[in-house]
Enzyme design. Structure first.
Site, PDB file in Angstrom:
ATOM      1  N   ASP A 137       0.815  -1.213   0.000  1.00 24.62           N
ATOM      2  CA  ASP A 137       0.000   0.000   0.000  1.00 24.62           C
ATOM      3  C   ASP A 137       0.850   1.265   0.000  1.00 24.62           C
ATOM      4  O   ASP A 137       0.635   2.178  -0.812  1.00 24.62           O
ATOM      5  CB  ASP A 137      -0.939   0.013   1.212  1.00 24.62           C
ATOM      6  CG  ASP A 137      -1.987  -1.090   1.150  1.00 24.62           C
ATOM      7  OD1 ASP A 137      -2.444  -1.405   0.041  1.00 24.62           O
ATOM      8  OD2 ASP A 137      -2.345  -1.620   2.212  1.00 24.62           O
ATOM      9  N   ARG A 167      -1.535   3.858  16.928  1.00 25.29           N
ATOM     10  CA  ARG A 167      -1.701   4.746  15.780  1.00 25.29           C
ATOM     11  C   ARG A 167      -1.540   6.234  16.118  1.00 25.29           C
ATOM     12  O   ARG A 167      -0.863   6.962  15.381  1.00 25.29           O
ATOM     13  CB  ARG A 167      -3.054   4.495  15.098  1.00 25.29           C
ATOM     14  CG  ARG A 167      -3.144   3.131  14.403  1.00 25.29           C
ATOM     15  CD  ARG A 167      -2.044   2.995  13.346  1.00 25.29           C
ATOM     16  NE  ARG A 167      -2.173   1.767  12.570  1.00 25.29           N
ATOM     17  CZ  ARG A 167      -1.319   0.765  12.588  1.00 25.29           C
ATOM     18  NH1 ARG A 167      -0.263   0.835  13.379  1.00 25.29           N
ATOM     19  NH2 ARG A 167      -1.497  -0.301  11.850  1.00 25.29           N
ATOM     20  N   ASP A 171      -7.903   2.710  11.015  1.00 25.44           N
ATOM     21  CA  ASP A 171      -6.645   3.451  11.114  1.00 25.44           C
ATOM     22  C   ASP A 171      -6.683   4.804  10.413  1.00 25.44           C
ATOM     23  O   ASP A 171      -6.050   5.762  10.852  1.00 25.44           O
ATOM     24  CB  ASP A 171      -5.491   2.606  10.561  1.00 25.44           C
ATOM     25  CG  ASP A 171      -5.107   1.479  11.508  1.00 25.44           C
ATOM     26  OD1 ASP A 171      -5.507   1.541  12.683  1.00 25.44           O
ATOM     27  OD2 ASP A 171      -4.414   0.550  11.068  1.00 25.44           O
ATOM     28  N   SER A 190      -2.739 -10.650   6.876  1.00 23.18           N
ATOM     29  CA  SER A 190      -2.380  -9.257   7.126  1.00 23.18           C
ATOM     30  C   SER A 190      -2.054  -9.143   8.608  1.00 23.18           C
ATOM     31  O   SER A 190      -2.909  -9.417   9.465  1.00 23.18           O
ATOM     32  CB  SER A 190      -3.543  -8.330   6.766  1.00 23.18           C
ATOM     33  OG  SER A 190      -3.231  -6.997   7.113  1.00 23.18           O
TER      34      SER A 190
END
Length: 417
Positions: free
Chosen positions: A16, A95, A124, A173
């Site tokens: 990504d 985060r 996120d 993932s």
């Protein structure tokens, strides 16, 4: 946009964020992209991947060590007994710490914008942007804004000859930090799929390392003002304490969660987590609170803890509400000082003993072998016992009489149904 615009990208070196580099230049007309990777306890190979990918892309790359800040955030979550739908928060706590570190670099490097590679389906994106939108920088989300799929990204990467792998060999993932490890995707998206044992790295199968003599290991955790500060009498900084308990508790299979999680956007997803240290510390902390806090404090703190965890899950620990919640938590934690003995057994971290100078407990008062409590005789409880439940008994009696009266009126023909 300035003549020479620069954007800071949250960079992992995965698919990504790798495809985001040329897209930020081609689709968003930025002249320069810098990558920022923040260390909150990921495996070393992830930093190697990020460095190698950044070098192949000729990308200026910054690595920021935020493990200490993140560890303190994790221990703050312990004082608030923070779990979301039954599991200890990990990614959610990390985060905002990552976002703050990236924002600092973006400002230092004179960036005009800041970007991430999150999709439009997950949490996120919201956690990053809650931090970044307090700044004057433009916020960019290429994957979300361009509606990219993983298949499209793979084709684009191949076309551009970008240095990407399939990502964990195309299986799962995975997001790892000091506090937790999450595993999702592929077959795990099916709630009916039984995960193979090899999805786990931090935890051995519960019972696998059970001692032959049945003497499971116990440890003693020391708390000061709600914070864990030592294990078996040895004081450890936050990062080392968490790492030590991850290894130890994980070897006994402690800290696995397989759940259906409700995300902020309304999607229900299947998640698998590992969190040995978090489970151990949360269990121990709650056991000590049970010893030192009054019933009223414990009951009210459950509400405070739930609200704190909700805001943490949303990535909004900077919200004014949390300041107020922190005030209550801090006031209660002044008494959460003492030790808790934890036993690792059958995949559990079970508190089996606790001690504190602030214990709201009297052994002699609670004992069946003493006649009175501070001069209060057992017979003094008779009046209390008579009153206990009086209102409920009265309500039941009144309702019974009213029903009987109603039936009598109907039998005499003076009432209607």
């Amino acid at each position: 946009m300035t003549a020479q615009s620069k954007v800071a990208l949250a960079f992992s070196g995965g698919l990504d964020t790798t495809v985001c580099v040329p897209l930020l230049e081609e689709e968003y007309d930025h002249d320069e992209v810098i990558g920022v990777t923040v260390d909150v306890g990921q495996p070393a190979e992830e930093f190697d991947e990020a460095e190698e990918t950044a070098e192949a892309l000729d990308l200026d790359h910054y690595v920021i060590d935020a493990k200490a800040e993140f560890a303190e955030q994790c221990l703050d979550s312990v004082t608030a007994n923070a779990t979301y739908q039954g599991y200890p928060l990990g990614t959610a706590l990390a985060r905002p710490v990552i976002a703050e570190a990236i924002l600092d670099v973006a400002k230092e490097q004179g960036c005009d914008a800041i970007a991430h590679g999150c999709t439009g389906k997950g949490n996120d994106q919201l956690r990053f942007e809650a931090v970044w939108r307090e700044s004057d920088l433009e916020v960019i989300a290429p994957v979300r804004e361009l509606g990219l799929t993983r298949e499209w990204e793979m084709e684009y990467a191949a076309k551009k000859d970008l240095p990407v792998e399939g990502g964990n060999e195309g299986d799962w993932s995975i997001d790892t930090n000091l506090w937790s490890r999450s595993v999702e995707g592929a077959d795990l998206e099916d709630p009916g799929y039984v995960p193979p044992e090899d999805i786990y790295e931090w935890t051995d199968a519960p019972g696998e390392n059970a001692p032959e003599d049945g003497a499971f290991e116990t440890i003693e955790i020391t708390f000061e003002d709600g914070d864990p500060v030592a294990v078996d009498g040895e004081e450890l900084p936050a990062v080392q304490l968490i790492e030590y308990l991850n290894d130890l508790a994980g070897s006994y299979g402690v800290g696995r969660t397989d759940m259906m999680e409700d995300r902020m956007l309304g999607l229900k997803v299947r998640e698998n987590y590992e969190h040995p240290a978090a489970t151990t510390l949360l269990n121990a902390h709650e056991a000590l609170e049970g010893l030192v806090l009054t019933k009223e404090e414990r009951d009210f703190k459950k509400q405070v803890d739930q609200q704190w965890a909700e805001k943490a899950y949303e990535g909004l620990l900077s919200a004014p509400l949390v300041d107020a919640l922190d005030g209550f938590v801090e006031a209660t934690q002044k008494k959460v000082t003492g030790t808790v003995t934890v036993k690792f057994e059958g995949g559990q971290a079970r508190p089996v003993a606790r001690e504190s100078d602030y214990a709201v407990y009297s052994e002699s008062a609670a004992s069946f072998n003493t006649e009175s409590v501070d001069g209060i005789a057992q017979s003094d409880a008779t009046g209390v016992a008579k009153y206990h439940g009086f209102q409920s008994r009265l309500a039941n009696s009144v309702a019974k009489d009213a029903e009987a009266k109603k039936e009598e009126l109907l039998a005499d023909g003076n009432g209607e149904e």
